[in-house]
Design an enzyme around this catalytic site. Structure first.
Site, PDB file in Angstrom:
ATOM      1  N   ASN A   1      65.019  12.341  67.764  1.00  0.00           N
ATOM      2  CA  ASN A   1      66.140  11.540  67.313  1.00  0.00           C
ATOM      3  C   ASN A   1      65.724  10.081  67.097  1.00  0.00           C
ATOM      4  OD1 ASN A   1      68.951  10.916  66.696  1.00  0.00           O
ATOM      5  ND2 ASN A   1      69.458  12.724  67.907  1.00  0.00           N
ATOM      6  N   ARG A   2      66.704   9.217  66.944  1.00  0.00           N
ATOM      7  CA  ARG A   2      66.451   7.860  66.461  1.00  0.00           C
ATOM      8  C   ARG A   2      66.363   6.846  67.592  1.00  0.00           C
ATOM      9  NH1 ARG A   2      69.485  11.039  63.412  1.00  0.00           N
ATOM     10  NH2 ARG A   2      69.067  11.146  61.175  1.00  0.00           N
TER      11      ARG A   2
ATOM     12  N   HIS B   1      62.319  10.931  65.251  1.00  0.00           N
ATOM     13  CA  HIS B   1      61.489  12.112  65.541  1.00  0.00           C
ATOM     14  C   HIS B   1      59.999  11.785  65.708  1.00  0.00           C
ATOM     15  CE1 HIS B   1      64.867  14.627  65.445  1.00  0.00           C
ATOM     16  NE2 HIS B   1      64.819  15.082  64.205  1.00  0.00           N
TER      17      HIS B   1
ATOM     18  N   HIS C   1      63.059  22.126  66.740  1.00  0.00           N
ATOM     19  CA  HIS C   1      63.832  21.806  65.540  1.00  0.00           C
ATOM     20  C   HIS C   1      63.881  22.999  64.582  1.00  0.00           C
ATOM     21  CE1 HIS C   1      65.490  19.399  62.278  1.00  0.00           C
ATOM     22  NE2 HIS C   1      65.546  18.348  63.073  1.00  0.00           N
TER      23      HIS C   1
ATOM     24  N   TYR D   1      65.604  25.604  62.168  1.00  0.00           N
ATOM     25  CA  TYR D   1      66.787  25.728  61.324  1.00  0.00           C
ATOM     26  C   TYR D   1      67.185  27.198  61.289  1.00  0.00           C
ATOM     27  CZ  TYR D   1      66.033  21.089  59.164  1.00  0.00           C
ATOM     28  OH  TYR D   1      65.866  19.753  58.926  1.00  0.00           O
TER      29      TYR D   1
ATOM     30  N   GLU E   1      69.311  21.324  68.490  1.00  0.00           N
ATOM     31  CA  GLU E   1      68.292  20.559  69.198  1.00  0.00           C
ATOM     32  C   GLU E   1      68.800  20.156  70.580  1.00  0.00           C
ATOM     33  OE1 GLU E   1      67.089  17.278  66.486  1.00  0.00           O
ATOM     34  OE2 GLU E   1      68.362  18.344  65.059  1.00  0.00           O
TER      35      GLU E   1
ATOM     36  N   ASP F   1      75.507  15.668  62.117  1.00  0.00           N
ATOM     37  CA  ASP F   1      74.202  15.195  62.584  1.00  0.00           C
ATOM     38  C   ASP F   1      74.471  14.415  63.865  1.00  0.00           C
ATOM     39  OD1 ASP F   1      71.561  14.546  62.877  1.00  0.00           O
ATOM     40  OD2 ASP F   1      71.356  13.490  60.959  1.00  0.00           O
TER      41      ASP F   1
END
Length: 339
Positions: free
Chosen positions: A72-73, A98, A169, A171, A305, A242
């Site tokens: 994440n950020r 990430h 991560h 999908y 996640e 998100d």
């Protein structure tokens, strides 16, 4: 356990992948990025990905990857530890996301087969790689269990105070990665009553919002398409889901479930991580071609996640992301397919 060649990196290094099977289930993990490239029930592979390592090298959606050093950020890619300020690579608007320019998803890990259905991947991140302090030793053990659970045990230790936040991560499209349509009809349940607000750069602001009565009230009856039309401010800011969700309690607990009425396949995620993040594949390019020539596009997969809170190092109100010398990090993330 079956070992197969998975292609070569641009510098010539060979990459292998490891196939685990258990009754109705199968999972494949690549040395490149410690990446889950396939996860199947009754022959239906529900994980988006590529046929060989070239696809993972050339594309940037983190498909199936192990994320580190920090998922994440991080605000402006900056943090302070022990009086020293560190600057990370900015790769997502004004922030670091990430892990930076070349996170753990772009590294070649060392594999060791531990059992018929268990493989260990190791990577040593040198001091100041991507701007992070400390030499960090990381191990990820994937085990495919007879009941369809894909268990990920994550271990880490450092020789210098640093920060960590690891996640997987993958999908998911529960109708099969190659079904040819998006996931918007699939239903999701988050075991949560509060969601972390984000700003216009998808950075968590630190505010937790009640989900009741909103499009974030994912109670198992809501389909992902109920985010449309984009009216909720948070959905507009993120171009979809998100967001990180608070899951009460500690230790291993159910964090989310998802199900497809079309295929009958159900996904369950349990973990001892601090929160669960859902990303609805808002920026998967509509011309992305995956395994076996499958067409992918926006919302063709949703990422689940389990992780610590985003930007935790700059937010004293959430669990710390600091790892000190002498401490042994260990977290567990389990995915389970059933039908």
């Amino acid at each position: 356990m079956k070992t197969i060649p998975f292609g070569k990196l641009p510098d010539g290094r060979s990459v292998n992948a490891y196939i685990m099977t258990a009754g109705r289930y199968s999972a494949t993990v690549s040395e490149y990025g410690c990446t889950v490239t396939a996860y199947s029930i009754d022959g239906t592979d529900v994980v988006l990905g590529f046929d060989d390592v070239e696809g993972y090298v050339n594309h940037g959606e983190y498909m199936g990857a192990f994320i580190g050093r920090t998922a994440n950020r991080i605000a402006k890619g900056k943090f302070t530890l022990d009086g020293a300020t560190y600057q990370l690579y900015i790769n997502n608007g004004p922030n670091c996301n990430h892990g930076g320019k070349e996170g753990f998803d772009k590294k070649l890990w060392k594999a060791e087969v531990l059992a018929e259905n268990k493989v260990r991947m190791e990577y040593v991140s040198p001091d100041m790689e991507e701007g992070y302090p400390g030499t960090l030793k990381v191990a990820a053990e994937y085990e495919l269990c007879d009941d369809g659970t894909l268990r990920l045990d994550i271990y880490a230790e450092t020789d210098k105070t640093t920060i960590v936040n690891f996640t997987s991560h993958m999908y998911f499209n529960l109708d099969g990665h190659d079904c040819g349509h998006d996931t918007l009809d699939q239903r999701v349940k988050m075991y949560s009553a509060r969601v972390a607000a984000v700003d216009g750069d998808c950075l968590a602001t630190g505010e937790l919002l009640d989900t009741e009565g909103t499009v974030f009230d994912l109670n198992g009856e809501r389909r992902l398409k109920e985010m449309y039309p984009y009216v909720d401010e948070q959905i507009i800011l993120a171009n979809g889901y998100d967001h990180s969700f608070e899951v009460s309690g500690e230790g291993m607990r159910t964090m989310m479930e998802a199900v497809s009425d079309e295929s009958g396949i159900k996904l369950t995620c349990t973990s001892d991580q601090e929160c669960i993040h859902i990303y609805s594949g808002n920026y998967i390019p509509d011309d992305r071609i995956g395994k076996g020539g499958a067409k992918y596009g926006k919302h063709y997969g949703f990422a689940i996640e389990a992780q610590n809170w985003a930007n935790a190092i700059n937010n004293p109100n959430v669990p710390s992301s600091v790892l000190n010398p002498g401490e042994k990090y260990h977290k567990v993330i389990c995915f389970k397919l059933s039908k």
